[in-house]
Enzyme design. Structure first.
Site, short mmCIF file in Angstrom:
data_model
loop_
_atom_site.label_atom_id
_atom_site.label_comp_id
_atom_site.label_asym_id
_atom_site.label_seq_id
_atom_site.Cartn_x
_atom_site.Cartn_y
_atom_site.Cartn_z
N GLY A 71 7.22 38.50 11.86
CA GLY A 71 6.68 39.84 12.10
C GLY A 71 5.17 39.90 12.12
O GLY A 71 4.59 40.99 12.12
N LYS A 72 4.50 38.74 12.19
CA LYS A 72 3.04 38.76 12.10
C LYS A 72 2.36 39.04 13.44
O LYS A 72 1.16 39.27 13.48
CB LYS A 72 2.52 37.46 11.52
N TYR A 100 4.12 12.02 12.03
CA TYR A 100 3.48 13.17 11.39
C TYR A 100 2.16 12.73 10.75
O TYR A 100 2.13 11.96 9.79
CB TYR A 100 4.38 13.79 10.34
N SER A 117 11.74 24.51 13.57
CA SER A 117 11.10 25.74 14.04
C SER A 117 12.03 26.95 13.92
O SER A 117 12.19 27.73 14.87
CB SER A 117 10.63 25.60 15.49
N PRO A 118 12.64 27.18 12.76
CA PRO A 118 13.58 28.29 12.61
C PRO A 118 12.92 29.67 12.71
O PRO A 118 13.60 30.66 12.99
CB PRO A 118 14.16 28.07 11.20
N LEU A 119 11.60 29.73 12.54
CA LEU A 119 10.89 31.00 12.63
C LEU A 119 10.07 31.11 13.91
O LEU A 119 9.22 31.98 14.05
CB LEU A 119 9.98 31.19 11.40
N GLY A 151 6.27 31.35 13.79
CA GLY A 151 5.75 32.56 13.15
C GLY A 151 6.17 33.86 13.82
O GLY A 151 5.99 34.94 13.26
#
Length: 344
Positions: free
Chosen positions: A217-218, A53, A208-210, A213
């Site tokens: 909802g974006k 990282y 990466s649970p979302l 993005g």
């Protein structure tokens, strides 16, 4: 904040983990330290990083934060890092060989400013290094007191089974966790990876649970990304992947279902997506990655949120990736028929 054990170990960790891949790149040091402070204050204790990282800068930032933290905070933090990917130009500066891992671990310990790592994870399968060499090396780390637990990251189902069988055969320290990509839009690992981990007793640490993005909802089906989003600010970053995902109706069905559940709950979509994932089988802790303190604080608000059966069923139905005909679809039907027969 809820807590669970790392797989079959006795080490308790928060069900939300602070991921630090943005540290030193998208998040400066002051912002990174603010995230660490907020995470611990919210009851979180598992902090996940990796040597690769920002080429080690993430570990250095965490190390400087630990150095100035109180003894109580340092003692509570469960620190996880990884090794495997290139950290130099030499042919041996990559992989899961004894030579590379020994150097990678020593470098991580130095950057983090600690004497031992709580959870040391191999970042991906290495098709070149004999598995026995890798597992012998990890076992040596534990015996030397430099690592408390070992884990895997980005392994397939058969790789998990091979690791566990080899560990038993050689009587070596076995991994306690697997870190995979997992979210409402990426559920294919439920076909074999999750069953393998349940069988082996490994706890999942999903990243990466979302879904980059998507589950906040974006993004809109009517308009390509613009403005203050990663793709809006840097279209070259992953627009090809965006187009591929946006062209699937399943993506928008999941987003719509998530929005319905969130609106009924009166909470942001991201919190519902996190709550769904936290309560999936085998999941120990979900890794949160945020660019800003505001994003992290919003996601931490999902702590303690649990969906009811109807909400889970709604999201499961919309996000079902389908198993096709063979092998997964047909074999699943056979197993289901037998299960129903046994119940009757």
């Amino acid at each position: 904040m809820d807590y669970r054990t790392l797989g079959r170990s006795g080490c308790a960790v928060s069900t939300l983990t602070l991921g630090t891949m943005t540290f030193g790149s998208e998040t400066d040091e002051a912002g990174s330290h603010a995230q660490l402070d907020a995470f611990v204050e919210a009851g979180g204790n598992l902090v996940d990083t990796a040597d690769v990282y920002t080429s080690g800068i993430s570990e250095e930032i965490i190390g400087r934060w630990l150095a100035q933290a109180s003894p109580d905070v340092r003692d509570r933090v469960v620190l996880a890092t990884k090794g495997r990917f290139p950290m130099g130009e030499d042919v041996n500066d990559v992989g899961l060989s004894r030579r590379h891992l020994e150097r990678a671990l020593e470098d991580s310990l130095r950057r983090l400013g600690v004497e031992r790592i709580d959870l040391y994870q191999v970042h991906s399968w290495d098709p070149v290094t004999p598995l026995a060499e890798t597992l012998d090396t990890l076992d040596g780390f534990v015996r030397a007191g430099k690592v408390r637990y070992v884990g895997l990251s980005n392994y397939t189902g058969w790789q998990v089974q091979k690791v566990m069988a080899t560990s038993r055969e050689r009587r070596l320290q076995a991994p306690v966790t697997l870190q995979p990509q997992y979210n409402l839009l990426t559920r294919e690992l439920e076909w074999e990876v999750v069953p393998s981990c349940l069988d082996a007793g490994l706890g999942l640490l999903p990243w990466s649970p979302l879904a980059g993005g998507w589950l906040t909802g974006k993004y809109s089906q009517e308009q390509r990304p613009t403005g203050a989003t990663r793709l809006g600010e840097d279209p070259e970053r992953g627009m090809e992947a965006y187009d591929r995902r946006s062209s699937s109706q399943r993506t928008w069905d999941v987003v719509d279902a998530l929005r319905e559940v969130a609106e009924a709950r009166g909470v942001p979509m991201a919190q519902v997506a996190l709550a769904w994932l936290v309560d999936r089988p085998a999941v120990t802790s979900v890794i949160l990655g945020a660019r800003t303190l505001e994003q992290l604080s919003g996601n931490l608000a999902a702590a303690g949120l649990h969906l009811d059966e109807a909400e889970v069923n709604r999201l499961d139905s919309a996000s079902d990736p389908g198993a096709g005909e063979y092998p997964y679809g047909e074999l699943a039907l056979q197993q289901r028929d037998r299960s129903l027969s046994a119940e009757s």
